[in-house]
Design a protein around this motif. Structure first.
Motif, PDB file in Angstrom:
ATOM      1  N   UNK A   1     -14.924   1.060  -4.685  1.00  0.00           N
ATOM      2  CA  UNK A   1     -13.750   0.356  -5.192  1.00  0.00           C
ATOM      3  C   UNK A   1     -13.565   0.609  -6.693  1.00  0.00           C
ATOM      4  N   UNK A   2     -14.663   0.548  -7.427  1.00  0.00           N
ATOM      5  CA  UNK A   2     -14.597   0.793  -8.869  1.00  0.00           C
ATOM      6  C   UNK A   2     -14.246   2.252  -9.165  1.00  0.00           C
ATOM      7  N   UNK A   3     -14.777   3.167  -8.360  1.00  0.00           N
ATOM      8  CA  UNK A   3     -14.546   4.586  -8.598  1.00  0.00           C
ATOM      9  C   UNK A   3     -13.118   5.006  -8.246  1.00  0.00           C
ATOM     10  N   UNK A   4     -12.473   4.267  -7.320  1.00  0.00           N
ATOM     11  CA  UNK A   4     -11.112   4.617  -6.915  1.00  0.00           C
ATOM     12  C   UNK A   4     -10.114   4.509  -8.063  1.00  0.00           C
ATOM     13  N   UNK A   5     -10.448   3.711  -9.057  1.00  0.00           N
ATOM     14  CA  UNK A   5      -9.591   3.642 -10.229  1.00  0.00           C
ATOM     15  C   UNK A   5      -9.436   5.012 -10.868  1.00  0.00           C
ATOM     16  N   UNK A   6     -10.464   5.813 -10.792  1.00  0.00           N
ATOM     17  CA  UNK A   6     -10.515   7.044 -11.564  1.00  0.00           C
ATOM     18  C   UNK A   6     -10.017   8.273 -10.793  1.00  0.00           C
ATOM     19  N   UNK A   7      -9.882   8.142  -9.476  1.00  0.00           N
ATOM     20  CA  UNK A   7      -9.365   9.242  -8.657  1.00  0.00           C
ATOM     21  C   UNK A   7      -8.267   8.670  -7.760  1.00  0.00           C
ATOM     22  N   UNK A   8      -7.043   9.127  -7.949  1.00  0.00           N
ATOM     23  CA  UNK A   8      -5.902   8.604  -7.212  1.00  0.00           C
ATOM     24  C   UNK A   8      -5.213   9.721  -6.429  1.00  0.00           C
ATOM     25  N   UNK A   9      -4.332   9.319  -5.507  1.00  0.00           N
ATOM     26  CA  UNK A   9      -3.635  10.301  -4.676  1.00  0.00           C
ATOM     27  C   UNK A   9      -2.143  10.008  -4.664  1.00  0.00           C
ATOM     28  N   UNK A  10      -1.347  11.085  -4.683  1.00  0.00           N
ATOM     29  CA  UNK A  10       0.101  11.008  -4.521  1.00  0.00           C
ATOM     30  C   UNK A  10       0.444  11.751  -3.231  1.00  0.00           C
TER      31      UNK A  10
ATOM     32  N   UNK B   1      -1.920  -3.049  -8.160  1.00  0.00           N
ATOM     33  CA  UNK B   1      -3.217  -2.399  -8.399  1.00  0.00           C
ATOM     34  C   UNK B   1      -3.887  -2.852  -9.690  1.00  0.00           C
ATOM     35  N   UNK B   2      -3.100  -3.175 -10.712  1.00  0.00           N
ATOM     36  CA  UNK B   2      -3.695  -3.668 -11.956  1.00  0.00           C
ATOM     37  C   UNK B   2      -4.345  -5.034 -11.734  1.00  0.00           C
ATOM     38  N   UNK B   3      -3.708  -5.881 -10.910  1.00  0.00           N
ATOM     39  CA  UNK B   3      -4.277  -7.197 -10.599  1.00  0.00           C
ATOM     40  C   UNK B   3      -5.580  -7.057  -9.824  1.00  0.00           C
ATOM     41  N   UNK B   4      -5.594  -6.162  -8.835  1.00  0.00           N
ATOM     42  CA  UNK B   4      -6.795  -5.969  -7.998  1.00  0.00           C
ATOM     43  C   UNK B   4      -7.968  -5.493  -8.839  1.00  0.00           C
ATOM     44  N   UNK B   5      -7.694  -4.591  -9.783  1.00  0.00           N
ATOM     45  CA  UNK B   5      -8.776  -4.002 -10.575  1.00  0.00           C
ATOM     46  C   UNK B   5      -8.991  -4.701 -11.923  1.00  0.00           C
TER      47      UNK B   5
END
Length: 567
Positions: free
Chosen positions: A388-397, A418-422
């Motif tokens: 979950x923490x690492x997903x902030x740094x790798x995203x998909x379009x 997403x800003x609220x979740x993280x």
């Protein structure tokens, strides 16, 4: 008015408007085609191909569908549409129905939405044969099989019993072409028939249409936003924008010496293989004096490696028989390194495994084996909390912004969630301010925060999807066919945006695409996949200049080369 003997179809001063209800008791009308008194006028000679070209919303499809009156009930048509001396605007419903399929047939962009999912291919092919030609069921089925043979379908007898979801995109489009040709029409209207297909299948469909046209002596009205494709097939080009014809003439003349600034811009905004400019031209750029010849800046060869993939593999287990199962190896032994600020292009045909590879390295598919090392840690071995923490740094379009954005969320909610979740931002006000900044960064204003996805164009939605990724300050973006569904002009805008963001934020991209011209523009290194395996890997310039594999050479040969714009 009498049409010339050699003209199959003539449009004169065609105008189309849509009734939009009443506001304060006053009837509202939206002008879609022919917004001036002159309207839309052009001819389709016998045994010729006329291409209608323009961006989404230019009026191409409305013009074409006016011919067979496949428009909503609130449409109002005026002017003249003469088909072999018959005025179609005054024709009754029964007369128009008799023409559809029998003399004028249509092929649409998305075969999955045009084919009936609960009827077999054979049943759907037989329907027009029985309705128009009065064949018996047995005769119709024999004719259906012959049609599948004519359009180059493999195992045609077996395909008659298949359903649409059991066929590939290219096979579905071949079925659509067979259905359209069933009653030997004189005019075939092809509305963006190759847009969603990869380059090799696109090439096959274009060659098939050209062959069938010549063999049957029919005319073709080919609708597209891509002048590269049009240059492969058209005799005459009609360029439309905002419901009006901006320019028309022989294909060679339009491409060699376009007169209208809009035509010049359409020709200039598509990336090409010959060279790689720093930026692509876009429609709204002034043509005169626009400098796009500057080469793309070179990247730092000593940039740190952000992501390293080692021997990544993904298999799916498919049922076989009553109790058995077999392994389908979708991805096999993929390895690469991605540096900060660099782009890795991943190319291949549909089914090559490129999307599965992208989803697997993000663990949206669980891998069968291999390693994905990011910041010194193997992403495939992280716990759920660590992931979950690492997903902030790798995203998909994703490819389709229509499906990837929640239609019930405003843009503001989409960006703030997403800003609220993280835990980014101290409060709602701070998050909304950050959302406004990001919208501005992707070329949208703050007013977009209160709007819903359906209020935006496709290109704008893709900008929102990119902004959503940026809310988490990612370091790597996986872009899965992120521009393939966009008009070439909008595509150019999004590609320029991606390059700007990369320069400003140091983002690294894994750019998945079937379009080698787009990959050439955006990528530093290219990885070519076939049947789940990497068959070739090199710098973009080296690979496209001198590919070593026959498969890569076939992909390059399939690219439409209908024009060579002077970027």
């Amino acid at each position: 008015m009498t049409e010339e003997p050699h003209m199959l179809l003539s449009l004169r001063s065609l105008r189309v408007a849509f009734r939009m209800g009443k506001v304060d008791g006053v009837a509202q009308r939206a002008e879609a085609v022919g917004r001036r008194a002159t309207g839309v006028s052009f001819d389709i000679p016998e045994n010729s191909t006329v291409a209608l070209v323009g961006e989404s919303g230019s009026g191409k499809s409305v013009t074409a569908m006016s011919i067979v009156n496949l428009l909503p009930e609130n449409a109002e048509r005026s002017g003249s549409i003469l088909y072999r001396g018959r005025e179609l605007l005054s024709a009754g419903p029964a007369e128009v129905r008799a023409l559809r399929g029998r003399e004028i047939a249509c092929i649409f962009q998305d075969p999955m939405s045009s084919l009936n999912p609960v009827l077999s291919v054979g049943t759907q092919l037989c329907e027009p044969l029985v309705a128009h030609l009065k064949l018996s069921r047995r005769e119709a089925m024999q004719r259906a099989e012959a049609l599948l043979v004519e359009v180059g379908m493999s195992e045609p007898k077996q395909r008659l019993a298949a359903f649409a979801h059991e066929l590939s995109g290219g096979q579905q489009q071949r079925v659509m072409i067979a259905m359209a040709l069933a009653c030997e029409p004189k005019l075939l209207i092809a509305d963006e028939p190759t847009t969603a297909l990869d380059v090799t299948i696109q090439r096959q469909i274009l060659e098939l249409l050209a062959t069938l046209k010549a063999r049957r002596g029919m005319s073709l009205l080919f609708i597209s936003h891509d002048l590269g494709v049009v240059g492969e097939i058209a005799d005459t080009v009609v360029v439309m924008r905002d419901g009006l014809v901006r320019e028309q003439g022989p294909m060679a003349q339009i491409f060699a010496a376009p007169q209208h600034a809009y035509t010049q811009a359409l020709l200039a905004c598509r990336p090409i293989l010959a060279h790689n400019p720093a930026r692509l031209r876009v429609i709204d750029d002034p043509i005169a004096g626009r400098a796009a010849k500057a080469p793309a800046p070179s990247k730092d060869p000593d940039a740190p490696v952000l992501l390293e993939v080692r021997s990544l593999a993904k298999s799916f287990w498919l049922r076989q028989g009553l109790f058995g199962k077999r392994e389908f190896k979708a991805v096999q032994g993929v390895s690469f390194k991605l540096k900060r600020g660099h782009t890795l292009g991943v190319v291949g045909e549909s089914g090559s495994g490129k999307t599965t590879m992208g989803l697997t390295l993000l663990r949206l598919h669980e891998p069968t084996s291999g390693e994905v090392v990011f910041d010194g840690r193997n992403l495939l071995r992280l716990s759920e909390a660590e992931r979950q923490a690492m997903r902030r740094r790798i995203q998909i379009v994703f490819q389709n912004p229509y499906a990837s954005l929640n239609p019930r969320f405003t843009v503001g909610q989409t960006l703030v969630e997403p800003m609220t979740i993280h835990g980014i931002g101290a409060n709602v006000a701070e998050r909304e301010q950050r959302a406004r900044v990001l919208l501005d960064k992707v070329g949208l204003d703050g007013a977009a925060l209160g709007k819903y996805p359906h209020e935006f164009s496709g290109g704008q939605r893709q900008r929102v999807a990119i902004a959503r990724c940026l809310t988490l300050d990612p370091e790597v973006l996986v872009l899965d066919e992120a521009v393939s569904a966009l008009d070439v002009s909008v595509q150019a805008q999004v590609l320029n945006l991606l390059r700007d963001l990369q320069d400003e934020l140091g983002l690294a991209y894994v750019f998945i695409s079937h379009d080698l011209a787009v990959v050439r523009f955006i990528s530093d290194e290219v990885l070519v996949m076939k049947d789940g395996v990497v068959v070739e890997q090199a710098s973009a310039a080296a690979l496209l200049a001198a590919p070593t594999q026959d498969y890569t050479r076939r992909l390059l040969a399939a690219i439409p080369r209908g024009f060579t714009p002077a970027n």
